[in-house]
Write an enzyme that holds these catalytic residues in place. Structure first.
Site, PDB file in Angstrom:
ATOM      1  N   ASP A  74      73.525  32.404  71.161  1.00  0.00           N
ATOM      2  CA  ASP A  74      73.829  31.478  72.250  1.00  0.00           C
ATOM      3  C   ASP A  74      73.807  30.036  71.748  1.00  0.00           C
ATOM      4  O   ASP A  74      74.693  29.234  72.069  1.00  0.00           O
ATOM      5  CB  ASP A  74      72.822  31.671  73.380  1.00  0.00           C
ATOM      6  CG  ASP A  74      72.998  30.652  74.496  1.00  0.00           C
ATOM      7  OD1 ASP A  74      74.011  30.724  75.210  1.00  0.00           O
ATOM      8  OD2 ASP A  74      72.130  29.774  74.638  1.00  0.00           O
TER       9      ASP A  74
ATOM     10  N   GLU B 202      77.228  37.529  71.674  1.00  0.00           N
ATOM     11  CA  GLU B 202      76.324  36.470  71.219  1.00  0.00           C
ATOM     12  C   GLU B 202      75.497  36.946  70.030  1.00  0.00           C
ATOM     13  O   GLU B 202      75.258  36.187  69.083  1.00  0.00           O
ATOM     14  CB  GLU B 202      75.408  36.026  72.355  1.00  0.00           C
ATOM     15  CG  GLU B 202      76.103  35.176  73.407  1.00  0.00           C
ATOM     16  CD  GLU B 202      75.158  34.656  74.463  1.00  0.00           C
ATOM     17  OE1 GLU B 202      75.377  33.530  74.940  1.00  0.00           O
ATOM     18  OE2 GLU B 202      74.199  35.371  74.831  1.00  0.00           O
TER      19      GLU B 202
END
EC number: 3.1.26.3
Length: 237
Positions: A50, A122
């Site tokens: 992220d 991610e």
């Protein structure tokens, strides 16, 4: 589930890994790890990925859109890195096919679930970063997110329903928006969250999702539909 075909995955993402283990972990859901001892799953990699995604997208927008204000860039970035955008990119890469998960999770639609596919992407970004470094990770991100970035720049997509709702309501003056988590149910690896959205103490939308964030987005979407800002759809975010 059978072992991951790493050769296929590496071809899809266009990167050959030195450390195959980090790629396997990136594609392992917590439900799979719950069935086997000492199996790592992708939650920590998701956390790292992220941040890598945010950094690379921020740098790209900063360097290439000098006419945009800080507020505009922030809004564009939010559209690019939101869960729905991640899901779209993950689907384009067919990552869902290769995620290791429990049979129970798969039978309940986990392989197609927005949150699971977004989290896996991610985690893969983090795996690329750890194995190849920031430059390769940056190239991977820009190669796969370019279409999403272009659409966000051209205002062709509205993915952050919470932000959109706030903008719509603020046009009519100050309002009080509250997201109330009503309940959650199910086991930890397959938990559903239920959220009521209240506008000036009146319930205007209700949402369900496999994360608090997803349930809030769905509640905001329902409110936008009720207000006539977006069309009614059967599918949720």
């Amino acid at each position: 589930m059978k072992d991951i075909n790493l050769i296929e995955v590496e071809k899809l993402i266009g990167i050959e890994f030195e450390n195959k283990g980090v790629l396997i972990t990136a594609l392992t859901h917590s439900s799979y790890a719950n069935q086997f001892k000492d199996v790592k799953y992708n939650e920590r990699l998701e956390f790292l990925g992220d941040s890598v995604l945010q950094l690379c997208v921020t740098k790209y927008l900063f360097n290439n859109y000098k006419d945009k204000s800080e507020g505009e860039l922030t809004k564009i970035r939010a559209l690019v890195v939101c869960e729905n955008s991640l899901h779209k990119v993950s689907k384009n890469l067919s990552l869902g096919k290769y995620i290791r998960m429990s049979k129970g999770e798969e039978l309940t639609g986990g392989r197609e679930r927005t949150s699971i596919q977004a989290d896996a992407l991610e985690a893969v970004i983090a795996a690329v970063y750890l194995d190849k470094g920031i430059e390769v990770a940056n190239d991977f991100i820009l190669r796969n997110f370019k279409d999403v970035i272009d659409k966000a720049i051209n205002e062709e997509i509205i993915l952050d329903f919470k932000t959109r709702l706030q903008e719509v309501l603020q046009k009519n003056g100050e309002v009080n928006i509250v997201y109330n988590l009503v309940k959650h149910e199910g086991p930890p690896h397959r938990r559903k969250f239920f959220t009521d959205l209240l506008i000036n103490n009146e319930i205007m939308g209700q949402g369900v999702g496999f994360s608090k964030k997803e349930s809030e987005q769905n509640a905001a979407k329902a409110a936008l539909q009720r207000l006539g800002e977006i069309k009614w759809e059967k599918d949720t975010i």
